[in-house]
Design an enzyme around this catalytic site. Structure first.
Site, PDB file in Angstrom:
ATOM      1  N   LEU A 161      16.969  79.376  78.447  1.00 52.56           N
ATOM      2  CA  LEU A 161      18.195  78.678  78.010  1.00 52.56           C
ATOM      3  C   LEU A 161      19.167  78.413  79.149  1.00 52.56           C
ATOM      4  N   THR A 189      17.674  69.666  74.477  1.00 53.01           N
ATOM      5  CA  THR A 189      18.748  69.057  73.697  1.00 53.01           C
ATOM      6  C   THR A 189      18.333  67.707  73.118  1.00 53.01           C
ATOM      7  N   ASP A 190      19.008  67.307  72.059  1.00 53.76           N
ATOM      8  CA  ASP A 190      18.726  65.972  71.496  1.00 53.76           C
ATOM      9  C   ASP A 190      19.242  64.850  72.410  1.00 53.76           C
ATOM     10  N   GLU A 191      20.109  65.214  73.381  1.00 58.20           N
ATOM     11  CA  GLU A 191      20.703  64.167  74.234  1.00 58.20           C
ATOM     12  C   GLU A 191      19.671  63.467  75.115  1.00 58.20           C
ATOM     13  N   ASP A 223      38.284  57.264  76.889  1.00 60.43           N
ATOM     14  CA  ASP A 223      36.940  57.664  76.461  1.00 60.43           C
ATOM     15  C   ASP A 223      36.158  58.341  77.587  1.00 60.43           C
ATOM     16  N   THR A 232      27.812  82.474  85.513  1.00 59.77           N
ATOM     17  CA  THR A 232      28.692  81.395  85.951  1.00 59.77           C
ATOM     18  C   THR A 232      29.946  81.450  85.074  1.00 59.77           C
ATOM     19  N   GLY A 239      30.400  56.461  79.676  1.00 62.90           N
ATOM     20  CA  GLY A 239      29.025  56.384  79.147  1.00 62.90           C
ATOM     21  C   GLY A 239      28.823  57.161  77.860  1.00 62.90           C
ATOM     22  N   PRO A 252      42.738  66.431  72.346  1.00 59.95           N
ATOM     23  CA  PRO A 252      42.288  65.171  72.957  1.00 59.95           C
ATOM     24  C   PRO A 252      41.044  64.617  72.275  1.00 59.95           C
ATOM     25  N   LEU A 309      34.111  70.612  72.202  1.00 59.04           N
ATOM     26  CA  LEU A 309      35.093  70.048  71.262  1.00 59.04           C
ATOM     27  C   LEU A 309      35.689  71.058  70.270  1.00 59.04           C
ATOM     28  N   PHE A 331      26.638  80.898  75.444  1.00 67.10           N
ATOM     29  CA  PHE A 331      26.937  80.720  74.011  1.00 67.10           C
ATOM     30  C   PHE A 331      25.673  80.935  73.154  1.00 67.10           C
ATOM     31  N   TYR A 357      23.988  65.127  82.773  1.00 62.96           N
ATOM     32  CA  TYR A 357      23.494  66.312  82.046  1.00 62.96           C
ATOM     33  C   TYR A 357      22.178  66.015  81.327  1.00 62.96           C
ATOM     34  N   LYS A 371      18.323  67.444  81.904  1.00 59.35           N
ATOM     35  CA  LYS A 371      17.546  68.139  80.868  1.00 59.35           C
ATOM     36  C   LYS A 371      16.239  67.393  80.609  1.00 59.35           C
TER      37      LYS A 371
HETATM   38  P1  NAD Z   1      26.323  77.762  78.092  1.00 57.95           P
HETATM   39  O1  NAD Z   1      26.890  76.885  79.147  1.00 57.95           O
HETATM   40  O2  NAD Z   1      27.224  78.399  77.104  1.00 57.95           O
HETATM   41  O3  NAD Z   1      25.487  78.946  78.764  1.00 57.95           O
HETATM   42  C1  NAD Z   1      24.646  78.756  79.858  1.00 57.95           C
HETATM   43  C2  NAD Z   1      24.305  80.118  80.444  1.00 57.95           C
HETATM   44  O4  NAD Z   1      23.418  79.900  81.566  1.00 57.95           O
HETATM   45  C3  NAD Z   1      25.520  80.867  80.995  1.00 57.95           C
HETATM   46  O5  NAD Z   1      25.471  82.212  80.593  1.00 57.95           O
HETATM   47  C4  NAD Z   1      25.380  80.742  82.497  1.00 57.95           C
HETATM   48  O6  NAD Z   1      25.936  81.854  83.214  1.00 57.95           O
HETATM   49  C5  NAD Z   1      23.867  80.668  82.670  1.00 57.95           C
HETATM   50  N1  NAD Z   1      23.475  79.985  83.900  1.00 57.95           N
HETATM   51  C6  NAD Z   1      23.935  78.779  84.344  1.00 57.95           C
HETATM   52  N2  NAD Z   1      23.371  78.481  85.528  1.00 57.95           N
HETATM   53  C7  NAD Z   1      22.521  79.495  85.823  1.00 57.95           C
HETATM   54  C8  NAD Z   1      21.636  79.754  86.904  1.00 57.95           C
HETATM   55  N3  NAD Z   1      21.535  78.892  87.929  1.00 57.95           N
HETATM   56  N4  NAD Z   1      20.885  80.871  86.875  1.00 57.95           N
HETATM   57  C9  NAD Z   1      20.993  81.745  85.836  1.00 57.95           C
HETATM   58  N5  NAD Z   1      21.829  81.574  84.811  1.00 57.95           N
HETATM   59  C10 NAD Z   1      22.584  80.454  84.794  1.00 57.95           C
HETATM   60  O7  NAD Z   1      25.211  76.891  77.388  1.00 57.95           O
HETATM   61  P2  NAD Z   1      24.774  76.829  75.849  1.00 57.95           P
HETATM   62  O8  NAD Z   1      25.640  75.875  75.148  1.00 57.95           O
HETATM   63  O9  NAD Z   1      24.597  78.199  75.347  1.00 57.95           O
HETATM   64  O10 NAD Z   1      23.338  76.143  76.008  1.00 57.95           O
HETATM   65  C11 NAD Z   1      22.167  76.937  76.250  1.00 57.95           C
HETATM   66  C12 NAD Z   1      20.961  76.014  76.354  1.00 57.95           C
HETATM   67  O11 NAD Z   1      20.817  75.276  75.139  1.00 57.95           O
HETATM   68  C13 NAD Z   1      21.068  74.973  77.463  1.00 57.95           C
HETATM   69  O12 NAD Z   1      19.797  74.823  78.029  1.00 57.95           O
HETATM   70  C14 NAD Z   1      21.498  73.708  76.736  1.00 57.95           C
HETATM   71  O13 NAD Z   1      21.044  72.563  77.416  1.00 57.95           O
HETATM   72  C15 NAD Z   1      20.802  73.888  75.403  1.00 57.95           C
HETATM   73  N6  NAD Z   1      21.447  73.227  74.254  1.00 57.95           N
HETATM   74  C16 NAD Z   1      22.766  73.429  73.983  1.00 57.95           C
HETATM   75  C17 NAD Z   1      23.333  72.853  72.845  1.00 57.95           C
HETATM   76  C18 NAD Z   1      24.787  73.066  72.487  1.00 57.95           C
HETATM   77  O14 NAD Z   1      25.276  72.435  71.540  1.00 57.95           O
HETATM   78  N7  NAD Z   1      25.516  73.931  73.160  1.00 57.95           N
HETATM   79  C19 NAD Z   1      22.539  72.061  71.992  1.00 57.95           C
HETATM   80  C20 NAD Z   1      21.199  71.854  72.325  1.00 57.95           C
HETATM   81  C21 NAD Z   1      20.656  72.463  73.444  1.00 57.95           C
HETATM   82  O1  DAU Z   2      23.755  67.354  71.293  1.00 59.00           O
HETATM   83  C1  DAU Z   2      23.547  68.562  71.965  1.00 59.00           C
HETATM   84  C2  DAU Z   2      24.577  68.727  73.043  1.00 59.00           C
HETATM   85  O2  DAU Z   2      25.809  68.969  72.403  1.00 59.00           O
HETATM   86  C3  DAU Z   2      24.230  69.833  74.031  1.00 59.00           C
HETATM   87  O3  DAU Z   2      23.058  69.502  74.718  1.00 59.00           O
HETATM   88  C4  DAU Z   2      25.373  70.041  75.025  1.00 59.00           C
HETATM   89  O4  DAU Z   2      25.079  71.164  75.842  1.00 59.00           O
HETATM   90  C5  DAU Z   2      26.642  70.306  74.242  1.00 59.00           C
HETATM   91  O5  DAU Z   2      27.725  70.426  75.142  1.00 59.00           O
HETATM   92  C6  DAU Z   2      26.914  69.179  73.254  1.00 59.00           C
HETATM   93  O6  DAU Z   2      27.248  67.940  73.944  1.00 59.00           O
HETATM   94  P1  DAU Z   2      28.427  66.975  73.437  1.00 59.00           P
HETATM   95  O7  DAU Z   2      28.878  66.176  74.589  1.00 59.00           O
HETATM   96  O8  DAU Z   2      28.036  66.272  72.206  1.00 59.00           O
HETATM   97  O9  DAU Z   2      29.508  68.105  73.032  1.00 59.00           O
HETATM   98  P2  DAU Z   2      31.096  68.206  73.268  1.00 59.00           P
HETATM   99  O10 DAU Z   2      31.587  69.363  72.476  1.00 59.00           O
HETATM  100  O11 DAU Z   2      31.470  68.133  74.698  1.00 59.00           O
HETATM  101  O12 DAU Z   2      31.628  66.857  72.577  1.00 59.00           O
HETATM  102  C7  DAU Z   2      31.375  66.601  71.195  1.00 59.00           C
HETATM  103  C8  DAU Z   2      31.962  65.228  70.883  1.00 59.00           C
HETATM  104  O13 DAU Z   2      33.404  65.304  70.993  1.00 59.00           O
HETATM  105  C9  DAU Z   2      31.552  64.132  71.865  1.00 59.00           C
HETATM  106  O14 DAU Z   2      31.432  62.910  71.172  1.00 59.00           O
HETATM  107  C10 DAU Z   2      32.720  64.055  72.844  1.00 59.00           C
HETATM  108  C11 DAU Z   2      33.915  64.402  71.973  1.00 59.00           C
HETATM  109  N1  DAU Z   2      35.030  65.107  72.682  1.00 59.00           N
HETATM  110  C12 DAU Z   2      34.740  66.195  73.429  1.00 59.00           C
HETATM  111  C13 DAU Z   2      35.730  66.887  74.085  1.00 59.00           C
HETATM  112  C14 DAU Z   2      35.413  68.088  74.941  1.00 59.00           C
HETATM  113  C15 DAU Z   2      36.337  64.665  72.517  1.00 59.00           C
HETATM  114  O15 DAU Z   2      36.592  63.677  71.800  1.00 59.00           O
HETATM  115  N2  DAU Z   2      37.313  65.349  73.167  1.00 59.00           N
HETATM  116  C16 DAU Z   2      37.082  66.425  73.961  1.00 59.00           C
HETATM  117  O16 DAU Z   2      38.054  66.983  74.555  1.00 59.00           O
END
Ligand code: NAD
Ligand code: DAU
Length: 351
Positions: free
Chosen positions: A83, A132-134, A287, A38, A290, A212, A197, A13, A157, A161
């Site tokens: 990434l 990530t902020d997590e 829920d 993946t 955690g 959900p 989400l 993404f 997760y 990280k």
């Molecule tokens: P994503 O899951 O959409 O993409 C991850 C990519 O990494 C995929 O293309 C996957 O094929 C590749 N990958 C996974 N395992 C691999 C491996 N072993 N070797 C090589 N490639 C591999 O993730 P995203 O949401 O785009 O997140 C990208 C980065 O940003 C991550 O490090 C994540 O922790 C961080 N991040 C994400 C968010 C968010 O909201 N999505 C927010 C803050 C930080």
């Molecule tokens: O804060 C950064 C993080 O944001 C990234 O590091 C992660 O890679 C990314 O997946 C995201 O994590 P969250 O757990 O916050 O994102 P998610 O979209 O899974 O969930 C957002 C919120 O919505 C969270 O409070 C859980 C809730 N949720 C999620 C799903 C999938 C629901 O209520 N229902 C759902 O079905």
């Protein structure tokens, strides 16, 4: 070419938005996208740049050190933007081992290969780790995560990280590897896998399936448009200070339930449904284990020192995102076929 940059996870993404930005903006850089493809990686995310002369794709796994050794022999990398990761909290609860392997061992391998390849000549080199902020844990009703907030990860997760962030800082401190780290809040936008989400809800609303909502829907996230994150990454990669950390956020906090209600309104409009029709699909379910209550980022360091700020208002970004998903049903159908159906059943059945 002035620089050769390795971007890991570039078919995912956020990675695909970063690859597109760099390939288009820097015709003087060779951009190598390394991705294991993946379930979350998809080369269709990159169709508009696949034929650019400065773009190269390598399929491979960052947990495979021998593969990385050969890759670093093939290309003379000046910089790495890392990434690649397992990124979905719910999957980390179901199957933590993959998170340990990719997020910790994979990052460790990249640090080692960069250190070995660049040896003591770190001039002009940069290892940029995307986090990530997590890692900071969960906030109460007030306060913000800053770059000095103590780490307190709470899910497999975020613990994986956090562990990788510590390794990156340790390589900077111990071996002088030139690193920079950023910790970003929740991203949204096009090409996000529909396990998260917002795209999950868009897809379910479109198909008249329950939306959900975990718990009471009162958990809070700070949402940032993915293209603004990509611009922040470009800024930090080029201008960030060696060894520093930058928080990136949207200053845009929403409870999950308010966010989904707004999304439902947009969907009613776009699908020509009666007002309130999509909201009827909201279903409160068990829920997340955690479940972190609230994330909120203070990004003033990045704003003040490097002059970055988010460009889009949330409503505008959300509408753009909905439009993209509705116009790209084939992309959605492709990514949700196969493995995703099994995951969805496991995650949501009996909830
Ligand atoms: P994503 O899951 O959409 O993409 C991850 C990519 O990494 C995929 O293309 C996957 O094929 C590749 N990958 C996974 N395992 C691999 C491996 N072993 N070797 C090589 N490639 C591999 O993730 P995203 O949401 O785009 O997140 C990208 C980065 O940003 C991550 O490090 C994540 O922790 C961080 N991040 C994400 C968010 C968010 O909201 N999505 C927010 C803050 C930080
Ligand atoms: O804060 C950064 C993080 O944001 C990234 O590091 C992660 O890679 C990314 O997946 C995201 O994590 P969250 O757990 O916050 O994102 P998610 O979209 O899974 O969930 C957002 C919120 O919505 C969270 O409070 C859980 C809730 N949720 C999620 C799903 C999938 C629901 O209520 N229902 C759902 O079905």
């Amino acid at each position: 070419m002035d620089k050769t940059i390795l971007i890991t996870g570039g078919a995912g993404f956020i990675g695909s938005h970063v690859v597109k930005l760099f390939v288009k903006k820097y015709s003087n850089y060779k951009i190598v996208n390394l991705d294991a493809l993946t379930y979350a990686g998809n080369l269709e995310n990159l169709t508009d740049i696949k034929d650019y002369k400065n773009y190269f794709f390598e399929k491979g796994d960052i947990t495979d050190f021998n593969f990385l050794k050969n890759l670093f022999k093939k290309y003379n990398f000046d910089g790495i933007i890392h990434l690649a990761a397992e990124s979905h909290v719910d999957r980390s609860i179901l199957n933590p081992l993959e998170f340990i392997n990719t997020n910790i061992i994979g990052t460790f391998n990249l640090l080692n290969i960069a250190k070995e390849t660049w040896k003591n000549n770190f001039n002009g080199k940069r290892f940029y780790h995307i986090s990530t902020d997590e890692v900071y844990g969960s906030l109460g009703e007030s306060g913000f995560f800053t770059e000095t907030t103590a780490y307190d990860p709470k899910s497999p997760y975020s613990a994986s990280k956090a562990s990788s962030d510590h390794l990156v800082r340790a390589y900077n401190n111990t071996y002088n590897l030139p690193v920079v780290i950023s910790n970003c809040s929740n991203n949204y936008g096009s090409h996000q896998f529909p396990e998260k989400l917002i795209p999950l809800a868009i897809n379910n609303i479109k198909n008249n399936k329950p939306i959900p909502i975990y718990g009471k829907g009162d958990n809070i996230r700070d949402w940032l448009f993915v293209e603004d994150h990509a611009v922040a990454i470009d800024t930090i990669f080029h201008n960030g200070k060696n060894g520093d950390t930058y928080n990136i956020g949207g200053n845009n906090e929403w409870t999950n339930i308010d966010l989904i209600r707004s999304l439902c309104k947009i969907m009613d409009k776009k699908l020509n449904r009666k007002k309130g029709e999509s909201e009827k699909l909201i279903t409160f379910v068990k829920d997340r284990a955690g479940h972190d209550k609230r994330y909120a980022i203070d990004s003033s360091k990045l704003q003040n020192e490097l002059n970055w700020k988010p460009s889009l208002q949330f409503e505008e970004g959300l509408e753009k995102t909905v439009e993209w998903y509705l116009a790209n049903q084939k992309w959605v159908d492709n990514v949700i076929s196969g493995e995703y159906q099994k995951y969805y059943d496991k995650q949501y059945k009996n909830r």
